[in-house]
Structure formats: structure tokens, C-alpha cells
Motif scaffolding. Structure first.
Motif, PDB file in Angstrom:
ATOM      1  N   GLU A   1       3.646  -0.869   4.323  1.00  0.00           N
ATOM      2  CA  GLU A   1       2.307  -1.168   4.832  1.00  0.00           C
ATOM      3  C   GLU A   1       1.573  -2.064   3.840  1.00  0.00           C
ATOM      4  O   GLU A   1       1.575  -1.812   2.628  1.00  0.00           O
TER       5      GLU A   1
ATOM      6  N   ASP B   1       0.826  -1.200   0.000  1.00  0.00           N
ATOM      7  CA  ASP B   1       0.000   0.000   0.000  1.00  0.00           C
ATOM      8  C   ASP B   1       0.863   1.253   0.000  1.00  0.00           C
ATOM      9  O   ASP B   1       0.556   2.230  -0.682  1.00  0.00           O
ATOM     10  N   SER B   2       1.930   1.236   0.769  1.00  0.00           N
ATOM     11  CA  SER B   2       2.890   2.345   0.765  1.00  0.00           C
ATOM     12  C   SER B   2       4.224   1.850   1.292  1.00  0.00           C
ATOM     13  O   SER B   2       4.276   0.886   2.059  1.00  0.00           O
TER      14      SER B   2
ATOM     15  N   SER C   1      -1.348  -3.887   1.747  1.00  0.00           N
ATOM     16  CA  SER C   1      -2.593  -3.445   1.130  1.00  0.00           C
ATOM     17  C   SER C   1      -3.768  -4.230   1.696  1.00  0.00           C
ATOM     18  O   SER C   1      -3.595  -5.237   2.394  1.00  0.00           O
ATOM     19  N   GLU C   2      -4.982  -3.801   1.397  1.00  0.00           N
ATOM     20  CA  GLU C   2      -6.177  -4.505   1.869  1.00  0.00           C
ATOM     21  C   GLU C   2      -6.215  -5.929   1.340  1.00  0.00           C
ATOM     22  O   GLU C   2      -6.625  -6.858   2.050  1.00  0.00           O
TER      23      GLU C   2
END
Length: 410
Positions: free
Chosen positions: A88, A67-68, A90-91
Motif C-alpha cells: 500500500e 505504508d505497509s 504511503s500518503e
């Protein structure tokens, strides 16, 4: 087990002399200059910090699945620079871990952790990047606080022990082994190694409090909470690095005395001794540099956590191994403390032993040189004496011949 926040954290460390290389490497990786921060501390000293974030410029785009990705650079410790990279999840990645069977999620987490080694390969670091030893933590924060707190607001020994026993299977899904060495950090985060063979490698961190979402100017609040863990890694990795450098110097002096046992004082061997002395001078120059740096670094690290023990009780107010049945004898932080104490003794012993050995070898070589130089001088004096006698004899003969010629001519 529901997951609200999940991130992989890789810890790297290098010497301050490589600061320009580190920053330029990160600038190329992130294709930007990074954000610079300053922090005023006691005494008016200013600490620099940098934060890099964005799409990484790697040969493969593997880190794009997160995600980042951010890298935080800190100059908090004199002589050393810390680089902490946070990816981080991701979903989709979180959902995969939540839905996979417990015996499969560890492979998912391992694969994601391995991708962070792409950053370590591009920057100067003393931290290992091989699969089983890389200092990577898997941080997991659930959406709600766990029922482990008593009426006082502190962690209850009984409730924590019950939580760990009842959630063995769920915790194993995030690669957290209840039967591994464990510690409760600051009464908020459970930490345990993902494997027992190397406790300084991959860890899982499980948050119990689920604090409100917030972020400091420089880094996430949850990452700041893990600083004590990174302080341990800093001391271990740097001591390990210095021990390996001392071992290299130690190896360079092996066999020098054997080379000197030629027994004779011939010119060729005398020249060989002089060459060995020159090599030893180079080794001693390197030794002086490493010795002074190591002594200074040890002094600095001893003045800071975790070698400064004043914060130790705050870090681990509850001993997990003492409240659960069948748990390891030592907590994870106890293991860390013991191994750091061993490292400190080893590096101090190596400094004394190698320094003494270099002095002995140097004295031995100098004695050899002096003996052979004295022997050569004596030989030269004897040769000069023989030559003088020959010249005197020749002179006497010449005078005698001249006198004889004069006598016959007269």
C-alpha cells in the motif's frame, strides 16, 4: 484526480511441492511465522491460508518506503499455491502521483512496481520478474463513487462512455490507457494493461464504486474483488510454465535419430546405441512424471474459473469496447479468453506430439538394438561353426597321425 487508496499487487505462483520452501522463504523475508487461517469448504475439506506482514528483510530497504507490505498465501487450487503481495502506497507517494504531470507519473508507478520484484526474487515462483512482463497491478480507489451508475444502480453504458472520454488525461496519470484493451470487472473495477504488447503484465485497476473501508479476516475486501483477475493469471502462468517444461523435453529428443544413422553393426556403435537407450529411459521417466502432472493440472484448472465459463457473463456485464468510440476490437477479458484457449490447445497438442515422438524414437532404438543383437548372435554362431569345423579337422588329423604312428610301429 484524488486518490483515497492506492496499492501495488504482485501475483506469484508455484507448485504445491514447493510449499515448505515458499513458507520458509516468506518467514525469513518477514522475520515472523505469519498468521495461519483455515477455511471450511463444501465436502468438509480445509483450505490453509497464511498472511505475512511487517518489515521485509531485503538486502536493500527499498520496500520500507511503502505504508505497509503484506503477502497472502492461498492453497485454494489443488497442485498450486498462490502468493499475492500487496504494497500500500504511503500518503507521500499518493501525493506525488496526484501532483505530478501525467507524462511523469508512469515513471513513478513503474519504479514502485519494480521494487516488488525484490519479493519475487526470494521465493519460488513461475511468474516473470523482468520489467515488462511482471504480473503487477496498480489498484486505485478514489474517495467518492464515480457518476456512472443509472437509476437501477447498475453501470450505465452512456455514463461510463462519457466518463472515460472526459477523464482520459486524469486516468493517464494512474497509467490507465483509455485506448488500451479494457474490461469492467463485476461492474465495479475498470482494468487495462499499462502496455499493449503484453496484456498479462502490468495492469491498472480503477475502482468506480468507492466502497466503505472494510477488511475481511484474511485480506482486504477490495483485494478479494480482484480474485477473478488472479484466476486468469493463475491459468495463464501455469500453462505457460508447463509449455516451457514440455519444450525442454522436446529439445532433449532432437537429434537422437541422427545419432543412430551410423549404418554399421560394430561393437562400439552397438554400445553407443545401448547408452542412448539408457538416456532415453531417463527422458521417458521425466516425461511420465511431467505428463501425469500436466494432465491432472489441466483437469483441475478446467474445472475452475476462468476456464469454467459459467461466471463469464457476471465478470463483464458491460463491454467497454462496444460503448466507446475508437476502442480496441476486443475487451481485455476477451483477449485473455482467446489466449487461454490457444494455450490449452498448444499444451494438449504438445503432450500428444512429444509422447508420440518418444514412442517412435524408443521403437526405432529398440529395433536397432534387436537387429544388431541378432547380427551379433549370427556372427557368433558362424564363428562357433567355423571353430567346430576346425576342431573336427584337427581331431581328424590327430587321429590320422596317431593311426600312422601305430602302423609304423607295428
Amino acid at each position: 484526480m484524488e486518490i483515497d487508496t492506492a496499492a501495488l499487487i504482485r501475483y506469484d505462483l508455484c507448485h504445491e511441492s514447493e510449499s515448505d520452501l515458499l513458507l520458509s522463504s516468506l518467514q525469513r523475508l518477514y522475520n515472523n511465522e505469519g498468521d495461519q487461517f483455515g477455511e471450511q469448504v463444501l465436502g468438509g475439506q480445509q483450505w490453509e491460508r497464511y498472511r505475512f506482514e511487517g518489515d521485509l528483510q531485503l538486502t536493500d530497504d527499498s520496500l520500507g518506503v511503502f505504508d505497509s507490505v503484506k503477502t497472502f498465501v492461498s492453497f485454494e487450487t489443488r497442485h498450486l499455491i498462490e502468493a499475492v503481495t500487496v504494497a500500500e502506497l504511503s500518503e507521500e507517494q499518493v501525493k506525488e502521483i496526484e501532483e505530478e504531470e501525467a507524462n511523469r507519473t508512469q515513471y513513478v508507478i513503474d519504479d514502485l512496481a519494480e521494487q516488488l520484484s525484490g519479493v519475487a526474487e526470494k521465493i519460488p515462483t513461475v511468474a516473470p520478474s523482468d520489467f515488462n512482463r511482471q504480473p503487477v497491478q496498480f489498484y486505485v480507489e478514489p474517495p467518492e463513487a464515480q457518476q456512472v451508475f443509472g437509476n437501477s444502480g447498475d453501470v450505465s453504458d452512456e455514463l461510463l462512455a462519457q466518463f472515460l472520454e472526459e477523464n482520459r488525461e486524469e486516468l493517464s496519470k494512474i497509467h490507465y490507457g483509455v485506448d488500451h484493451q479494457q474490461s469492467l470487472l463485476n461492474g465495479e473495477d475498470l482494468i487495462a494493461p499499462q502496455g499493449t504488447a503484453f496484456p498479462w503484465g502490468k495492469l491498472t485497476v480503477f475502482n468506480l464504486t468507492s466502497p466503505p473501508e472494510s477488511e475481511a479476516d484474511f485480506e482486504p475486501i477490495w483485494l478479494r474483488r480482484l480474485r477473478p483477475l488472479h484466476e486468469y493469471l493463475r491459468a495463464y502462468l501455469w500453462f505457460n510454465h508447463r509449455v516451457s517444461l514440455l519444450a525442454e523435453l522436446d529439445q532433449e529428443t532432437h537429434g537422437i535419430e541422427r545419432l543412430m544413422r551410423n549404418g554399421s553393426g560394430e561393437t562400439g556403435q552397438f554400445q553407443a546405441v545401448l547408452e542412448i537407450e539408457n538416456e532415453l529411459d531417463d527422458i521417458r521417466e521425466t516425461w511420465t512424471n511431467r505428463y501425469t502432472k500436466t494432465v491432472d493440472e489441466i483437469a483441475d484448472l478446467k474445472s475452475r474459473p476462468p476456464l469454467r465459463r459459467s461466471r463469464r457473463q457476471q465478470l463483464e456485464p458491460v463491454k467497454v469496447n462496444e460503448i466507446t468510440e475508437g476502442s480496441p476490437v476486443h475487451s481485455l477479458l476477451d483477449i485473455y479468453d482467446q489466449q487461454l484457449a490457444t494455450q490449452t490447445e498448444q499444451i494438449t497438442s504438445d503432450l500428444d506430439r512429444i509422447g508420440s515422438k518418444l514412442d517412435e524414437v524408443s521403437n526405432y532404438i529398440q529395433d536397432k538394438i534387436n537387429v544388431r543383437a541378432t547380427t551379433a548372435t549370427l556372427r557368433q554362431q558362424r564363428a562357433t561353426n567355423y571353430l567346430t569345423i576346425v576342431i573336427l579337422l584337427l581331431t581328424a588329423v590327430t587321429v590320422a597321425i596317431a593311426a600312422a604312428e601305430l602302423f609304423w610301429m607295428g
